[in-house]
Design an enzyme around this catalytic site. Structure first.
Site, short mmCIF file in Angstrom:
data_model
loop_
_atom_site.label_atom_id
_atom_site.label_comp_id
_atom_site.label_asym_id
_atom_site.label_seq_id
_atom_site.Cartn_x
_atom_site.Cartn_y
_atom_site.Cartn_z
N GLY A 64 0.83 -1.21 0.00
CA GLY A 64 0.00 0.00 0.00
C GLY A 64 0.86 1.26 0.00
O GLY A 64 1.87 1.30 0.69
N ARG A 118 1.34 -5.05 -5.82
CA ARG A 118 1.40 -6.30 -5.07
C ARG A 118 1.81 -7.36 -6.09
O ARG A 118 1.36 -7.33 -7.25
CB ARG A 118 0.07 -6.61 -4.41
CG ARG A 118 -0.28 -5.53 -3.39
CD ARG A 118 -1.23 -5.98 -2.33
NE ARG A 118 -1.08 -5.16 -1.13
CZ ARG A 118 -1.71 -3.99 -0.92
NH1 ARG A 118 -2.52 -3.51 -1.82
NH2 ARG A 118 -1.51 -3.32 0.20
N ASP A 167 4.74 -4.74 6.41
CA ASP A 167 5.35 -6.01 6.82
C ASP A 167 5.35 -7.06 5.71
O ASP A 167 6.25 -7.90 5.66
CB ASP A 167 4.72 -6.54 8.11
CG ASP A 167 3.27 -6.92 7.93
OD1 ASP A 167 2.54 -6.16 7.28
OD2 ASP A 167 2.86 -7.98 8.44
N ASP A 169 -1.05 2.36 8.31
CA ASP A 169 -1.65 1.56 9.39
C ASP A 169 -0.87 1.63 10.71
O ASP A 169 -1.42 1.33 11.77
CB ASP A 169 -1.74 0.08 8.97
CG ASP A 169 -2.52 -0.09 7.67
OD1 ASP A 169 -3.40 0.75 7.41
OD2 ASP A 169 -2.23 -1.04 6.92
N ASP A 191 1.17 -0.36 11.88
CA ASP A 191 1.13 -1.66 12.57
C ASP A 191 2.47 -2.39 12.54
O ASP A 191 2.52 -3.61 12.44
CB ASP A 191 0.02 -2.52 11.93
CG ASP A 191 0.22 -2.70 10.43
OD1 ASP A 191 1.07 -1.98 9.84
OD2 ASP A 191 -0.44 -3.56 9.83
N ARG A 241 -6.19 -1.89 8.43
CA ARG A 241 -6.10 -3.37 8.32
C ARG A 241 -6.49 -4.02 9.65
O ARG A 241 -7.56 -3.72 10.17
CB ARG A 241 -4.70 -3.77 7.86
CG ARG A 241 -4.50 -3.43 6.39
CD ARG A 241 -3.68 -4.47 5.69
NE ARG A 241 -2.28 -4.32 6.06
CZ ARG A 241 -1.27 -4.78 5.32
NH1 ARG A 241 -1.51 -5.41 4.21
NH2 ARG A 241 -0.03 -4.61 5.70
P1 ADP Z 1 2.49 -4.32 2.73
O1 ADP Z 1 3.94 -4.28 2.42
O2 ADP Z 1 1.85 -2.96 2.67
O3 ADP Z 1 2.21 -5.07 4.02
P2 ADP Z 1 1.47 -6.60 1.19
O4 ADP Z 1 1.22 -7.46 2.39
O5 ADP Z 1 0.43 -6.57 0.15
O6 ADP Z 1 1.74 -5.08 1.54
O7 ADP Z 1 2.85 -7.10 0.53
C1 ADP Z 1 3.39 -6.46 -0.59
C2 ADP Z 1 4.13 -7.43 -1.45
O8 ADP Z 1 5.22 -8.00 -0.71
C3 ADP Z 1 3.33 -8.64 -1.91
O9 ADP Z 1 2.51 -8.37 -3.01
C4 ADP Z 1 4.44 -9.60 -2.28
O10 ADP Z 1 4.99 -9.30 -3.54
C5 ADP Z 1 5.49 -9.31 -1.20
N1 ADP Z 1 5.35 -10.31 -0.12
C6 ADP Z 1 4.43 -10.34 0.86
N2 ADP Z 1 4.61 -11.43 1.64
C7 ADP Z 1 5.67 -12.11 1.13
C8 ADP Z 1 6.36 -13.32 1.49
N3 ADP Z 1 5.99 -14.05 2.52
N4 ADP Z 1 7.41 -13.68 0.71
C9 ADP Z 1 7.81 -12.95 -0.35
N5 ADP Z 1 7.19 -11.79 -0.72
C10 ADP Z 1 6.15 -11.38 0.00
#
Ligand code: ADP
Length: 319
Positions: A11, A72, A103, A127, A129, A171
Protein backbone atom coordinates in the site's frame (compact mmCIF):
# COMPACT_ATOMS: atom_id res chain seq x y z
CA UNK A 1 28.63 -0.86 -1.35
CA UNK A 2 28.55 0.77 -4.79
CA UNK A 3 25.14 0.29 -6.33
CA UNK A 4 21.91 0.41 -4.34
CA UNK A 5 18.41 -0.45 -5.55
CA UNK A 6 15.23 0.99 -4.09
CA UNK A 7 11.56 0.06 -4.44
CA UNK A 8 8.20 0.88 -2.87
CA UNK A 9 5.81 -2.01 -2.38
CA UNK A 10 2.34 -2.82 -1.00
CA UNK A 11 0.00 0.00 0.00
CA UNK A 12 1.26 3.51 -0.78
CA UNK A 13 1.62 6.05 2.00
CA UNK A 14 2.22 9.82 2.06
CA UNK A 15 5.92 10.41 2.66
CA UNK A 16 7.22 7.56 0.50
CA UNK A 17 8.56 10.11 -2.00
CA UNK A 18 10.40 11.95 0.76
CA UNK A 19 11.98 8.61 1.73
CA UNK A 20 12.98 7.88 -1.89
CA UNK A 21 14.60 11.31 -2.09
CA UNK A 22 16.46 10.84 1.19
CA UNK A 23 17.72 7.36 0.27
CA UNK A 24 18.87 8.57 -3.15
CA UNK A 25 20.64 11.71 -2.00
CA UNK A 26 22.24 10.09 1.07
CA UNK A 27 23.47 7.20 -1.07
CA UNK A 28 24.93 9.57 -3.68
CA UNK A 29 26.51 11.63 -0.86
CA UNK A 30 28.22 8.38 0.21
CA UNK A 31 29.53 7.76 -3.31
CA UNK A 32 26.92 5.19 -4.38
CA UNK A 33 24.80 4.89 -7.51
CA UNK A 34 21.05 4.44 -7.10
CA UNK A 35 18.59 2.52 -9.27
CA UNK A 36 14.82 2.61 -8.71
CA UNK A 37 12.70 -0.48 -9.44
CA UNK A 38 9.20 0.58 -10.42
CA UNK A 39 6.01 -1.14 -9.19
CA UNK A 40 7.60 -2.98 -6.28
CA UNK A 41 8.70 -6.60 -6.69
CA UNK A 42 6.73 -6.77 -9.95
CA UNK A 43 9.10 -4.21 -11.49
CA UNK A 44 12.10 -5.99 -10.01
CA UNK A 45 11.10 -9.22 -11.75
CA UNK A 46 10.35 -7.43 -15.00
CA UNK A 47 13.47 -5.27 -14.92
CA UNK A 48 11.41 -2.06 -14.88
CA UNK A 49 14.22 0.22 -13.76
CA UNK A 50 14.95 3.92 -13.61
CA UNK A 51 18.30 5.43 -12.64
CA UNK A 52 17.89 7.93 -9.81
CA UNK A 53 20.01 11.07 -9.55
CA UNK A 54 20.12 14.08 -7.24
CA UNK A 55 17.95 16.01 -9.70
CA UNK A 56 15.49 13.23 -10.59
CA UNK A 57 14.32 13.13 -6.97
CA UNK A 58 14.01 16.93 -6.82
CA UNK A 59 10.63 18.49 -6.13
CA UNK A 60 9.02 15.31 -4.77
CA UNK A 61 9.41 15.74 -1.02
CA UNK A 62 5.86 17.03 -0.56
CA UNK A 63 4.19 14.93 -3.25
CA UNK A 64 1.83 12.17 -2.10
CA UNK A 65 1.94 8.63 -3.49
CA UNK A 66 5.21 7.20 -4.77
CA UNK A 67 7.09 8.25 -7.90
CA UNK A 68 8.34 4.66 -8.19
CA UNK A 69 4.73 3.45 -8.12
CA UNK A 70 3.80 0.41 -6.11
CA UNK A 71 2.21 -2.98 -6.64
CA UNK A 72 1.40 -6.30 -5.07
CA UNK A 73 3.28 -9.18 -6.69
CA UNK A 74 1.97 -12.70 -6.22
CA UNK A 75 4.93 -14.24 -8.10
CA UNK A 76 7.40 -12.89 -5.55
CA UNK A 77 5.69 -14.76 -2.69
CA UNK A 78 6.95 -18.07 -4.16
CA UNK A 79 10.58 -19.29 -3.74
CA UNK A 80 11.07 -19.31 -7.56
CA UNK A 81 9.96 -15.66 -7.67
CA UNK A 82 12.47 -14.66 -4.98
CA UNK A 83 15.29 -16.53 -6.78
CA UNK A 84 14.32 -14.76 -10.01
CA UNK A 85 14.40 -11.43 -8.13
CA UNK A 86 17.89 -12.21 -6.86
CA UNK A 87 18.95 -13.04 -10.39
CA UNK A 88 17.66 -9.65 -11.62
CA UNK A 89 19.49 -7.84 -8.81
CA UNK A 90 22.69 -9.56 -9.88
CA UNK A 91 22.08 -8.71 -13.54
CA UNK A 92 21.78 -5.05 -12.56
CA UNK A 93 24.94 -5.38 -10.49
CA UNK A 94 23.18 -4.34 -7.29
CA UNK A 95 24.98 -4.53 -3.96
CA UNK A 96 21.92 -3.87 -1.76
CA UNK A 97 18.18 -3.21 -1.91
CA UNK A 98 16.17 -0.71 0.14
CA UNK A 99 12.50 -1.71 0.46
CA UNK A 100 9.90 0.86 1.51
CA UNK A 101 6.61 -0.72 2.54
CA UNK A 102 4.71 -2.65 5.18
CA UNK A 103 5.35 -6.01 6.82
CA UNK A 104 4.35 -7.92 3.66
CA UNK A 105 7.02 -6.11 1.66
CA UNK A 106 9.49 -6.73 4.49
CA UNK A 107 8.77 -10.48 4.31
CA UNK A 108 9.79 -10.35 0.67
CA UNK A 109 12.97 -8.46 1.57
CA UNK A 110 13.72 -11.03 4.28
CA UNK A 111 13.53 -13.83 1.69
CA UNK A 112 16.26 -12.04 -0.32
CA UNK A 113 18.27 -11.54 2.87
CA UNK A 114 18.06 -15.29 3.60
CA UNK A 115 19.63 -15.92 0.19
CA UNK A 116 22.53 -13.69 1.26
CA UNK A 117 21.49 -10.44 -0.44
CA UNK A 118 21.86 -7.24 1.65
CA UNK A 119 18.50 -5.53 2.32
CA UNK A 120 17.22 -2.73 4.54
CA UNK A 121 13.54 -1.98 5.18
CA UNK A 122 11.89 1.42 5.69
CA UNK A 123 8.43 1.20 7.30
CA UNK A 124 5.89 2.98 5.10
CA UNK A 125 2.21 2.33 5.79
CA UNK A 126 -0.68 4.43 7.07
CA UNK A 127 -1.65 1.56 9.39
CA UNK A 128 1.27 2.08 11.83
CA UNK A 129 1.13 -1.66 12.57
CA UNK A 130 4.88 -2.26 12.54
CA UNK A 131 6.94 -2.85 15.68
CA UNK A 132 10.45 -1.40 15.77
CA UNK A 133 9.29 2.17 15.18
CA UNK A 134 6.97 4.47 17.09
CA UNK A 135 5.46 5.68 13.83
CA UNK A 136 5.44 4.43 10.27
CA UNK A 137 5.68 6.83 7.33
CA UNK A 138 2.20 8.04 6.34
CA UNK A 139 0.41 7.38 9.62
CA UNK A 140 0.44 11.00 10.80
CA UNK A 141 -0.82 12.32 7.47
CA UNK A 142 -3.60 9.72 7.36
CA UNK A 143 -4.66 10.69 10.90
CA UNK A 144 -4.84 14.34 9.85
CA UNK A 145 -6.84 13.48 6.74
CA UNK A 146 -9.27 11.39 8.80
CA UNK A 147 -9.54 14.20 11.32
CA UNK A 148 -10.44 16.77 8.66
CA UNK A 149 -13.18 14.50 7.29
CA UNK A 150 -14.57 13.65 10.73
CA UNK A 151 -14.72 17.32 11.71
CA UNK A 152 -16.91 17.99 8.68
CA UNK A 153 -19.15 15.06 9.55
CA UNK A 154 -19.51 16.32 13.09
CA UNK A 155 -20.92 19.60 11.77
CA UNK A 156 -23.72 17.82 9.98
CA UNK A 157 -24.15 15.20 12.74
CA UNK A 158 -24.71 17.90 15.36
CA UNK A 159 -26.99 19.98 13.14
CA UNK A 160 -29.25 17.02 12.39
CA UNK A 161 -28.82 15.36 15.80
CA UNK A 162 -27.67 12.15 14.25
CA UNK A 163 -25.57 9.13 15.04
CA UNK A 164 -22.68 8.80 12.59
CA UNK A 165 -20.45 5.79 12.02
CA UNK A 166 -17.12 6.49 10.35
CA UNK A 167 -15.12 3.56 9.01
CA UNK A 168 -11.38 4.17 8.88
CA UNK A 169 -8.54 2.05 7.46
CA UNK A 170 -5.85 0.27 9.47
CA UNK A 171 -6.10 -3.37 8.32
CA UNK A 172 -6.01 -5.53 11.46
CA UNK A 173 -4.86 -2.71 13.73
CA UNK A 174 -6.68 0.13 15.45
CA UNK A 175 -3.95 2.80 15.56
CA UNK A 176 -5.56 5.05 12.97
CA UNK A 177 -9.06 4.65 14.48
CA UNK A 178 -7.86 5.40 17.99
CA UNK A 179 -5.73 8.41 17.05
CA UNK A 180 -8.52 9.87 14.90
CA UNK A 181 -11.11 9.26 17.64
CA UNK A 182 -9.10 11.10 20.28
CA UNK A 183 -8.15 13.93 17.92
CA UNK A 184 -11.73 14.41 16.67
CA UNK A 185 -13.34 14.00 20.08
CA UNK A 186 -15.41 11.03 18.93
CA UNK A 187 -17.65 9.38 21.49
CA UNK A 188 -16.57 5.81 20.69
CA UNK A 189 -13.71 4.00 18.99
CA UNK A 190 -14.08 0.37 17.97
CA UNK A 191 -10.71 -1.26 17.38
CA UNK A 192 -9.74 -4.87 16.59
CA UNK A 193 -7.48 -5.10 19.65
CA UNK A 194 -10.39 -4.72 22.09
CA UNK A 195 -13.25 -7.26 22.02
CA UNK A 196 -16.44 -5.55 21.00
CA UNK A 197 -19.71 -5.93 22.95
CA UNK A 198 -22.84 -4.72 21.17
CA UNK A 199 -24.92 -4.56 24.36
CA UNK A 200 -22.34 -2.37 26.09
CA UNK A 201 -22.24 -0.03 23.07
CA UNK A 202 -26.05 0.25 23.00
CA UNK A 203 -26.14 0.93 26.76
CA UNK A 204 -23.58 3.71 26.36
CA UNK A 205 -25.50 5.24 23.47
CA UNK A 206 -28.69 5.07 25.50
CA UNK A 207 -26.98 6.69 28.48
CA UNK A 208 -25.61 9.47 26.24
CA UNK A 209 -29.11 10.14 24.85
CA UNK A 210 -30.61 10.26 28.35
CA UNK A 211 -28.09 12.90 29.29
CA UNK A 212 -29.35 15.00 26.43
CA UNK A 213 -26.54 14.34 23.96
CA UNK A 214 -27.92 15.20 20.55
CA UNK A 215 -25.40 13.39 18.38
CA UNK A 216 -22.63 10.83 18.58
CA UNK A 217 -19.71 9.80 16.43
CA UNK A 218 -18.47 6.23 16.41
CA UNK A 219 -15.13 5.55 14.72
CA UNK A 220 -14.90 1.94 13.58
CA UNK A 221 -11.66 0.40 12.36
CA UNK A 222 -12.03 -1.66 9.18
CA UNK A 223 -10.47 -4.58 11.10
CA UNK A 224 -13.52 -4.76 13.40
CA UNK A 225 -16.25 -4.84 10.78
CA UNK A 226 -17.66 -2.77 7.96
CA UNK A 227 -19.61 0.32 8.97
CA UNK A 228 -22.63 -1.10 7.13
CA UNK A 229 -22.55 -4.23 9.32
CA UNK A 230 -22.39 -2.13 12.45
CA UNK A 231 -25.22 0.03 11.13
CA UNK A 232 -27.42 -3.08 10.75
CA UNK A 233 -26.44 -4.37 14.20
CA UNK A 234 -27.28 -1.04 15.84
CA UNK A 235 -30.66 -1.04 14.13
CA UNK A 236 -31.45 -4.62 15.15
CA UNK A 237 -30.14 -4.42 18.71
CA UNK A 238 -31.01 -0.92 19.82
CA UNK A 239 -33.26 0.52 17.08
CA UNK A 240 -30.64 3.13 16.26
CA UNK A 241 -30.76 4.83 12.90
CA UNK A 242 -27.12 5.58 12.11
CA UNK A 243 -25.58 7.22 9.03
CA UNK A 244 -22.38 5.76 7.71
CA UNK A 245 -19.31 7.18 6.01
CA UNK A 246 -16.43 5.06 4.74
CA UNK A 247 -13.34 7.24 4.41
CA UNK A 248 -11.61 4.69 2.16
CA UNK A 249 -8.57 5.43 0.02
CA UNK A 250 -8.77 9.17 0.58
CA UNK A 251 -6.81 8.38 3.77
CA UNK A 252 -3.80 7.27 1.73
CA UNK A 253 -3.57 10.39 -0.39
CA UNK A 254 -2.30 13.92 -0.09
CA UNK A 255 0.96 15.64 0.70
CA UNK A 256 2.78 14.30 3.73
CA UNK A 257 2.49 16.28 6.94
CA UNK A 258 5.71 17.91 8.11
CA UNK A 259 5.97 15.11 10.67
CA UNK A 260 5.88 12.46 7.92
CA UNK A 261 8.19 14.37 5.58
CA UNK A 262 10.77 14.65 8.38
CA UNK A 263 10.30 11.04 9.53
CA UNK A 264 10.67 9.77 5.95
CA UNK A 265 13.78 11.88 5.39
CA UNK A 266 15.39 10.64 8.58
CA UNK A 267 14.52 6.99 7.95
CA UNK A 268 15.73 7.27 4.33
CA UNK A 269 19.06 8.65 5.51
CA UNK A 270 19.13 6.05 8.30
CA UNK A 271 18.68 3.19 5.82
CA UNK A 272 21.81 4.21 3.90
CA UNK A 273 23.72 4.77 7.15
CA UNK A 274 22.84 1.18 8.12
CA UNK A 275 24.17 -0.12 4.78
CA UNK A 276 27.36 1.90 5.20
CA UNK A 277 27.83 0.35 8.67
CA UNK A 278 27.33 -3.09 7.10
CA UNK A 279 24.02 -3.75 8.84
CA UNK A 280 21.89 -5.95 6.60
CA UNK A 281 18.52 -7.68 7.06
CA UNK A 282 17.34 -4.84 9.29
CA UNK A 283 14.56 -2.26 9.30
CA UNK A 284 15.10 1.31 10.38
CA UNK A 285 12.73 2.98 12.80
CA UNK A 286 12.46 5.94 15.10
CA UNK A 287 11.95 5.20 18.77
CA UNK A 288 11.80 8.01 21.32
CA UNK A 289 13.30 10.34 18.73
CA UNK A 290 16.31 8.12 17.98
CA UNK A 291 16.90 6.41 14.63
CA UNK A 292 17.35 2.72 15.39
CA UNK A 293 17.67 -0.58 13.53
CA UNK A 294 16.12 -3.93 14.36
CA UNK A 295 16.10 -7.30 12.59
CA UNK A 296 13.51 -6.94 9.83
CA UNK A 297 11.55 -9.94 11.20
CA UNK A 298 10.48 -7.79 14.16
CA UNK A 299 7.86 -6.29 11.84
CA UNK A 300 5.78 -9.49 11.81
CA UNK A 301 7.15 -11.45 14.79
CA UNK A 302 6.42 -8.76 17.36
CA UNK A 303 2.93 -7.31 17.66
CA UNK A 304 2.85 -3.60 18.23
CA UNK A 305 0.31 -2.93 20.94
CA UNK A 306 -2.19 -0.11 21.14
CA UNK A 307 -1.65 2.41 23.89
CA UNK A 308 -4.04 1.37 26.68
CA UNK A 309 -3.98 4.93 28.02
CA UNK A 310 -5.29 6.25 24.69
CA UNK A 311 -8.08 3.68 24.73
CA UNK A 312 -9.06 4.72 28.24
CA UNK A 313 -8.97 8.36 27.15
CA UNK A 314 -11.62 7.84 24.45
CA UNK A 315 -13.90 6.36 27.12
CA UNK A 316 -13.26 9.16 29.59
CA UNK A 317 -13.45 12.06 27.14
CA UNK A 318 -16.32 10.67 25.08
CA UNK A 319 -18.86 10.54 27.93
P1 ADP B 1 2.49 -4.32 2.73
O1 ADP B 1 3.94 -4.28 2.42
O2 ADP B 1 1.85 -2.96 2.67
O3 ADP B 1 2.21 -5.07 4.02
P2 ADP B 1 1.47 -6.60 1.19
O4 ADP B 1 1.22 -7.46 2.39
O5 ADP B 1 0.43 -6.57 0.15
O6 ADP B 1 1.74 -5.08 1.54
O7 ADP B 1 2.85 -7.10 0.53
C1 ADP B 1 3.39 -6.46 -0.59
C2 ADP B 1 4.13 -7.43 -1.45
O8 ADP B 1 5.22 -8.00 -0.71
C3 ADP B 1 3.33 -8.64 -1.91
O9 ADP B 1 2.51 -8.37 -3.01
C4 ADP B 1 4.44 -9.60 -2.28
O10 ADP B 1 4.99 -9.30 -3.54
C5 ADP B 1 5.49 -9.31 -1.20
N1 ADP B 1 5.35 -10.31 -0.12
C6 ADP B 1 4.43 -10.34 0.86
N2 ADP B 1 4.61 -11.43 1.64
C7 ADP B 1 5.67 -12.11 1.13
C8 ADP B 1 6.36 -13.32 1.49
N3 ADP B 1 5.99 -14.05 2.52
N4 ADP B 1 7.41 -13.68 0.71
C9 ADP B 1 7.81 -12.95 -0.35
N5 ADP B 1 7.19 -11.79 -0.72
C10 ADP B 1 6.15 -11.38 0.00
Amino acid sequence: MKRVGILTSGGDAPGMNAAIRAVTRTAIYNGMEVIGFRRGYEGLLEGDVIPLSVSSVGGIVHRGGTMLRTARCERFTKPEGVREGLQRLKEYDMDALVVIGGDGSFRGAYELHKLGFPVVGIPGTIDNDIAGTDCTIGFDTACNTALQCIEKLRDTASSHERLFLVEVMGRNAGFLALEAAVAAGAEFALVPEVPFDMDVLCKKLHYAKERGKSHSLIIVAEGVMQASELQALLKDTGGYDARITVLGHIQRGGSPSSFDAVLASRLGGGAIDALVRGEFGVMVGRINGEIVTNPIQISWEQKKSLDAGMMALVEILGI
